[in-house]
Design an enzyme around this catalytic site. Sequence first.
Site, PDB file in Angstrom:
ATOM      1  N   HIS A   1       0.859  -1.193   0.000  1.00  0.00           N
ATOM      2  CA  HIS A   1       0.000   0.000   0.000  1.00  0.00           C
ATOM      3  C   HIS A   1       0.894   1.242   0.000  1.00  0.00           C
ATOM      4  CE1 HIS A   1      -2.868   3.040   1.228  1.00  0.00           C
ATOM      5  NE2 HIS A   1      -3.822   2.211   0.837  1.00  0.00           N
TER       6      HIS A   1
ATOM      7  N   GLU B   1      -3.888   1.831  -7.495  1.00  0.00           N
ATOM      8  CA  GLU B   1      -4.306   2.940  -6.636  1.00  0.00           C
ATOM      9  C   GLU B   1      -3.416   4.150  -6.908  1.00  0.00           C
ATOM     10  OE1 GLU B   1      -6.469   1.706  -2.857  1.00  0.00           O
ATOM     11  OE2 GLU B   1      -4.365   1.490  -2.403  1.00  0.00           O
TER      12      GLU B   1
HETATM   13  C1  PEP Z   1      -6.829   3.226   0.182  1.00  0.00           C
HETATM   14  O1  PEP Z   1      -6.070   3.903   0.879  1.00  0.00           O
HETATM   15  O2  PEP Z   1      -6.545   2.042  -0.085  1.00  0.00           O
HETATM   16  C2  PEP Z   1      -8.046   3.835  -0.325  1.00  0.00           C
HETATM   17  C3  PEP Z   1      -8.591   3.294  -1.374  1.00  0.00           C
HETATM   18  O3  PEP Z   1      -8.483   4.934   0.343  1.00  0.00           O
HETATM   19  P1  PEP Z   1      -9.762   5.864  -0.012  1.00  0.00           P
HETATM   20  O4  PEP Z   1     -10.863   4.976  -0.519  1.00  0.00           O
HETATM   21  O5  PEP Z   1     -10.111   6.519   1.285  1.00  0.00           O
HETATM   22  O6  PEP Z   1      -9.306   6.822  -1.061  1.00  0.00           O
END
Ligand code: PEP
Length: 249
Positions: free
Chosen positions: A98, A169
């Site tokens: 992450h 992400e």
């Molecule tokens: C994350 O940190 O994995 C995430 C998806 O956060 P958010 O949905 O709050 O943007």
Amino acid sequence: MQPTLFIANWKMQKSVTQSVEFCSAHFESLKVLSADTAIDLVICPSFPALLILNEMLADTMVHIGAQHCSPHESGAYTGQVSAESLKEAGCTYSIVGHSEQRMYNGVTDQDVANAANHLCQNKIEPIICIGETKQEFENNTAFSVLEKQLDPVLSILKNTNQPITIAYEPVWAIGTGTVPENDYLTTVFKHISALLTKVHSGPWRIVYGGSVSEETIAAFKNIPALSGFLIGGASLDFKKFEKIVSLGK
Ligand code: PEP
């Protein structure tokens, strides 16, 4: 059709008591929701809540996942948690790499690869997070960043046929309320799919994470190769999470 994967990443936002309260207050709804064959539901609480949530939710189809895994198999690594321990705590999934682990704890691409390898050996599906920063996005270097992050992962997992999930992400989308354009996501997913098809012999899925909410989920429909979502902030509130699942499945 493959079920849509919904992963709740609770980060360090709920204590053990709060995690237990959430699962106890919404037990029946979680049971019904997770029994839907169109979805796979994963909850990732903090480490000390793993075992107890696994026991509490044993009669449901909810999967329990960790938020991190050590790159080491075992040994003198104070503060780290091994894939073997995660297995014993009942995890069937674990997030690795992450961006918050990369940023605050110095986790490297090779650490992510090693952790993913130990997870696969323990039959835990790694949810491998990759994503570019805002600056990398603005400099149009996202593809090379993603390739660099994936490279050690794909070489170490070359000979495994275990299922893996890649969570794309973009760091600039996490917790900001901003999400990428549909066309951009389609191109990124195509790129990641091509890399995975070429190298990984087992099954794989790609999910999106970053500001997924009741408001943004509709925009992600019709993106080829999108198998689900990693959800941070909006997974902390059951009503919001349930709405996202019903809109996104
Ligand atoms: C994350 O940190 O994995 C995430 C998806 O956060 P958010 O949905 O709050 O943007």
